[in-house]
Scaffold this motif. Sequence first.
Motif, PDB file in Angstrom:
ATOM      1  N   GLU A  94       9.631  70.544  27.886  1.00  0.00           N
ATOM      2  CA  GLU A  94       8.278  70.094  28.201  1.00  0.00           C
ATOM      3  C   GLU A  94       8.125  68.601  27.936  1.00  0.00           C
ATOM      4  OE1 GLU A  94       3.634  70.930  26.861  1.00  0.00           O
ATOM      5  OE2 GLU A  94       5.230  72.285  26.214  1.00  0.00           O
ATOM      6  N   ILE A  95       8.674  68.138  26.821  1.00  0.00           N
ATOM      7  CA  ILE A  95       8.597  66.706  26.492  1.00  0.00           C
ATOM      8  C   ILE A  95       9.386  65.893  27.509  1.00  0.00           C
ATOM      9  CG2 ILE A  95       9.145  64.967  24.752  1.00  0.00           C
ATOM     10  CD1 ILE A  95       8.800  67.103  22.627  1.00  0.00           C
ATOM     11  N   LEU A  96      10.604  66.351  27.831  1.00  0.00           N
ATOM     12  CA  LEU A  96      11.412  65.620  28.794  1.00  0.00           C
ATOM     13  C   LEU A  96      10.785  65.645  30.184  1.00  0.00           C
ATOM     14  CD1 LEU A  96      15.053  66.604  27.765  1.00  0.00           C
ATOM     15  CD2 LEU A  96      13.987  64.347  27.614  1.00  0.00           C
ATOM     16  N   ASP A  97      10.107  66.727  30.523  1.00  0.00           N
ATOM     17  CA  ASP A  97       9.406  66.788  31.814  1.00  0.00           C
ATOM     18  C   ASP A  97       8.335  65.706  31.889  1.00  0.00           C
ATOM     19  OD1 ASP A  97      10.793  68.826  33.097  1.00  0.00           O
ATOM     20  OD2 ASP A  97       9.550  70.402  32.205  1.00  0.00           O
ATOM     21  N   PHE A  98       7.599  65.542  30.790  1.00  0.00           N
ATOM     22  CA  PHE A  98       6.555  64.511  30.771  1.00  0.00           C
ATOM     23  C   PHE A  98       7.159  63.120  30.936  1.00  0.00           C
ATOM     24  CE2 PHE A  98       4.475  61.254  28.172  1.00  0.00           C
ATOM     25  CZ  PHE A  98       3.267  61.143  28.845  1.00  0.00           C
ATOM     26  N   PHE A  99       8.195  62.814  30.160  1.00  0.00           N
ATOM     27  CA  PHE A  99       8.787  61.477  30.248  1.00  0.00           C
ATOM     28  C   PHE A  99       9.504  61.283  31.581  1.00  0.00           C
ATOM     29  CE2 PHE A  99       8.044  61.559  25.704  1.00  0.00           C
ATOM     30  CZ  PHE A  99       7.689  60.246  25.442  1.00  0.00           C
ATOM     31  N   GLY A 100      10.091  62.338  32.109  1.00  0.00           N
ATOM     32  CA  GLY A 100      10.703  62.232  33.427  1.00  0.00           C
ATOM     33  C   GLY A 100       9.680  61.939  34.501  1.00  0.00           C
ATOM     34  N   GLU A 101       8.528  62.595  34.410  1.00  0.00           N
ATOM     35  CA  GLU A 101       7.446  62.323  35.366  1.00  0.00           C
ATOM     36  C   GLU A 101       6.963  60.880  35.245  1.00  0.00           C
ATOM     37  OE1 GLU A 101       2.817  63.746  36.152  1.00  0.00           O
ATOM     38  OE2 GLU A 101       4.142  64.945  34.891  1.00  0.00           O
ATOM     39  N   CYS A 102       6.851  60.397  34.002  1.00  0.00           N
ATOM     40  CA  CYS A 102       6.427  59.006  33.775  1.00  0.00           C
ATOM     41  C   CYS A 102       7.408  58.021  34.400  1.00  0.00           C
ATOM     42  CB  CYS A 102       6.301  58.741  32.275  1.00  0.00           C
ATOM     43  SG  CYS A 102       4.901  59.558  31.475  1.00  0.00           S
ATOM     44  N   LEU A 103       8.690  58.254  34.162  1.00  0.00           N
ATOM     45  CA  LEU A 103       9.706  57.342  34.683  1.00  0.00           C
ATOM     46  C   LEU A 103       9.790  57.406  36.201  1.00  0.00           C
ATOM     47  CD1 LEU A 103      12.523  57.941  32.037  1.00  0.00           C
ATOM     48  CD2 LEU A 103      10.972  55.985  32.197  1.00  0.00           C
ATOM     49  N   THR A 104       9.614  58.593  36.761  1.00  0.00           N
ATOM     50  CA  THR A 104       9.640  58.724  38.219  1.00  0.00           C
ATOM     51  C   THR A 104       8.536  57.917  38.869  1.00  0.00           C
ATOM     52  OG1 THR A 104      10.566  60.964  38.022  1.00  0.00           O
ATOM     53  CG2 THR A 104       9.576  60.373  40.125  1.00  0.00           C
ATOM     54  N   SER A 105       7.382  57.861  38.219  1.00  0.00           N
ATOM     55  CA  SER A 105       6.232  57.168  38.796  1.00  0.00           C
ATOM     56  C   SER A 105       6.400  55.653  38.831  1.00  0.00           C
ATOM     57  CB  SER A 105       4.967  57.524  38.014  1.00  0.00           C
ATOM     58  OG  SER A 105       5.019  56.996  36.695  1.00  0.00           O
ATOM     59  N   VAL A 106       7.345  55.104  38.051  1.00  0.00           N
ATOM     60  CA  VAL A 106       7.509  53.645  38.002  1.00  0.00           C
ATOM     61  C   VAL A 106       8.888  53.209  38.483  1.00  0.00           C
ATOM     62  CG1 VAL A 106       5.834  53.351  36.135  1.00  0.00           C
ATOM     63  CG2 VAL A 106       8.247  53.737  35.566  1.00  0.00           C
ATOM     64  N   GLN A 107       9.573  54.058  39.234  1.00  0.00           N
ATOM     65  CA  GLN A 107      10.928  53.708  39.673  1.00  0.00           C
ATOM     66  C   GLN A 107      10.975  52.395  40.445  1.00  0.00           C
ATOM     67  OE1 GLN A 107      13.965  56.921  40.697  1.00  0.00           O
ATOM     68  NE2 GLN A 107      12.056  57.929  41.304  1.00  0.00           N
ATOM     69  N   ASP A 108       9.954  52.137  41.244  1.00  0.00           N
ATOM     70  CA  ASP A 108       9.953  50.914  42.046  1.00  0.00           C
ATOM     71  C   ASP A 108       9.757  49.662  41.194  1.00  0.00           C
ATOM     72  OD1 ASP A 108      10.294  52.437  44.299  1.00  0.00           O
ATOM     73  OD2 ASP A 108       8.163  52.506  44.806  1.00  0.00           O
ATOM     74  N   ASP A 109       9.292  49.827  39.962  1.00  0.00           N
ATOM     75  CA  ASP A 109       9.021  48.683  39.087  1.00  0.00           C
ATOM     76  C   ASP A 109      10.081  48.504  38.012  1.00  0.00           C
ATOM     77  OD1 ASP A 109       6.025  47.897  39.841  1.00  0.00           O
ATOM     78  OD2 ASP A 109       6.143  50.079  39.779  1.00  0.00           O
ATOM     79  N   VAL A 110      11.099  49.373  38.006  1.00  0.00           N
ATOM     80  CA  VAL A 110      12.091  49.374  36.933  1.00  0.00           C
ATOM     81  C   VAL A 110      13.442  48.906  37.454  1.00  0.00           C
ATOM     82  CG1 VAL A 110      13.388  50.871  35.369  1.00  0.00           C
ATOM     83  CG2 VAL A 110      10.923  51.160  35.617  1.00  0.00           C
ATOM     84  N   TYR A 111      14.090  48.052  36.684  1.00  0.00           N
ATOM     85  CA  TYR A 111      15.442  47.616  37.021  1.00  0.00           C
ATOM     86  C   TYR A 111      16.483  48.547  36.407  1.00  0.00           C
ATOM     87  CZ  TYR A 111      19.603  44.728  37.577  1.00  0.00           C
ATOM     88  OH  TYR A 111      20.851  44.286  37.921  1.00  0.00           O
ATOM     89  N   LEU A 112      16.217  49.007  35.186  1.00  0.00           N
ATOM     90  CA  LEU A 112      17.217  49.775  34.460  1.00  0.00           C
ATOM     91  C   LEU A 112      16.537  50.659  33.418  1.00  0.00           C
ATOM     92  CD1 LEU A 112      20.339  50.101  34.065  1.00  0.00           C
ATOM     93  CD2 LEU A 112      20.147  48.391  32.250  1.00  0.00           C
ATOM     94  N   ILE A 113      17.058  51.869  33.241  1.00  0.00           N
ATOM     95  CA  ILE A 113      16.616  52.768  32.175  1.00  0.00           C
ATOM     96  C   ILE A 113      17.824  53.050  31.290  1.00  0.00           C
ATOM     97  CG2 ILE A 113      15.624  55.012  31.605  1.00  0.00           C
ATOM     98  CD1 ILE A 113      14.357  55.016  34.408  1.00  0.00           C
ATOM     99  N   MET A 114      17.852  52.445  30.134  1.00  0.00           N
ATOM    100  CA  MET A 114      18.964  52.604  29.201  1.00  0.00           C
ATOM    101  C   MET A 114      18.662  53.766  28.259  1.00  0.00           C
ATOM    102  SD  MET A 114      19.232  48.534  28.378  1.00  0.00           S
ATOM    103  CE  MET A 114      20.265  48.787  26.948  1.00  0.00           C
ATOM    104  N   ILE A 115      19.589  54.706  28.159  1.00  0.00           N
ATOM    105  CA  ILE A 115      19.441  55.857  27.264  1.00  0.00           C
ATOM    106  C   ILE A 115      20.551  55.767  26.233  1.00  0.00           C
ATOM    107  CG2 ILE A 115      19.333  58.365  27.111  1.00  0.00           C
ATOM    108  CD1 ILE A 115      18.611  58.336  30.122  1.00  0.00           C
ATOM    109  N   LYS A 116      20.182  55.525  24.986  1.00  0.00           N
ATOM    110  CA  LYS A 116      21.168  55.250  23.943  1.00  0.00           C
ATOM    111  C   LYS A 116      21.135  56.353  22.882  1.00  0.00           C
ATOM    112  CE  LYS A 116      19.287  51.196  23.228  1.00  0.00           C
ATOM    113  NZ  LYS A 116      19.042  49.853  22.658  1.00  0.00           N
ATOM    114  N   GLY A 117      22.284  56.971  22.670  1.00  0.00           N
ATOM    115  CA  GLY A 117      22.408  57.975  21.630  1.00  0.00           C
ATOM    116  C   GLY A 117      22.962  57.369  20.354  1.00  0.00           C
TER     117      GLY A 117
END
Length: 289
Positions: free
Chosen positions: A165-188
């Motif tokens: 559910e949490i990842l769905d929310f953040f995924g929806e957020c990121l999808t909505s701004v794809q045109d404004d984003v150059y890079l999404i870095m995911i660091k473990g």
Amino acid sequence: MARKKQEEESGGSWMDTYGDMVTLLLTFFVMLYSMSTIVDEKWTALVSAFKLDGKNKVDVIVFEESDKEGVKGGDGMFVGAFEDEDPHDGTAYNSALDELFDKIKTYVEEHDMTNSILVNKSEEATPDGSTEESDTEDAKNIFISFNDSIFFEPDRSDIKPESNEILDFFGECLTSVQDDVYLIMIKGHTAKAPSSVVDSRLLSAERAGNISNFFEHKSGISSDLLLPMGWGSNNPIADNDTEEGRARNRRVEIAIINKNSELARNSDFLKAMGVSFDTTSKKGTDFSE
């Protein structure tokens, strides 16, 4: 005699008519003004909206009958530059990422997750650890730090089902701004724990990769935007000698880099991330330099 008659016929009869019309118009506008009221909030917004915080120029001022969710019927007000046709009540936005930042912060606060999810906005490559929003005008990159217990069991890389559910929310957020984003870095990140028997770098890489796969396959985010990285225990933010410190070090960070930010044009930063050696292209694999 004819000349005298002509002089008597000349006059300003049309001036009388014109004067009556102007008087009636003036009376009409005075009547309209007497029936009008000034809303203090809207007048204040109008006066102050030429500059926000003395820095950000406002491109659009809209007064619309809408509530906070954009539903008609409220006394809504939007001040700022926006592309969306559904303005939000009382909030000033200067970009899609500004709106995203506020949306994420609201979600975290409403779900009482402020101790496990930290949200920061900075123009630098990494946040400074503070949860305060930067007051720099160009601070449009968003950084989110998750406690690893939100998504993963200890020493495991598969995402917990209750975290979807949490990842769905953040995924929806990121999808909505794809045109404004150059890079999404995911660091473990992991911690140096004497009781752990797994490879920390491999574990952190698998965790980042699984979250990246979730965003790509379930949220529909373009794989070109996603850059998962496993840092292992090499970048601690707290002391590994205490359980509290190790808990802080076990985290997942997401850095949302605005395509219009300085970082997106910083060749040194892009080289360090292994993204591109040619900043004129979207992404490249030319490592000839």
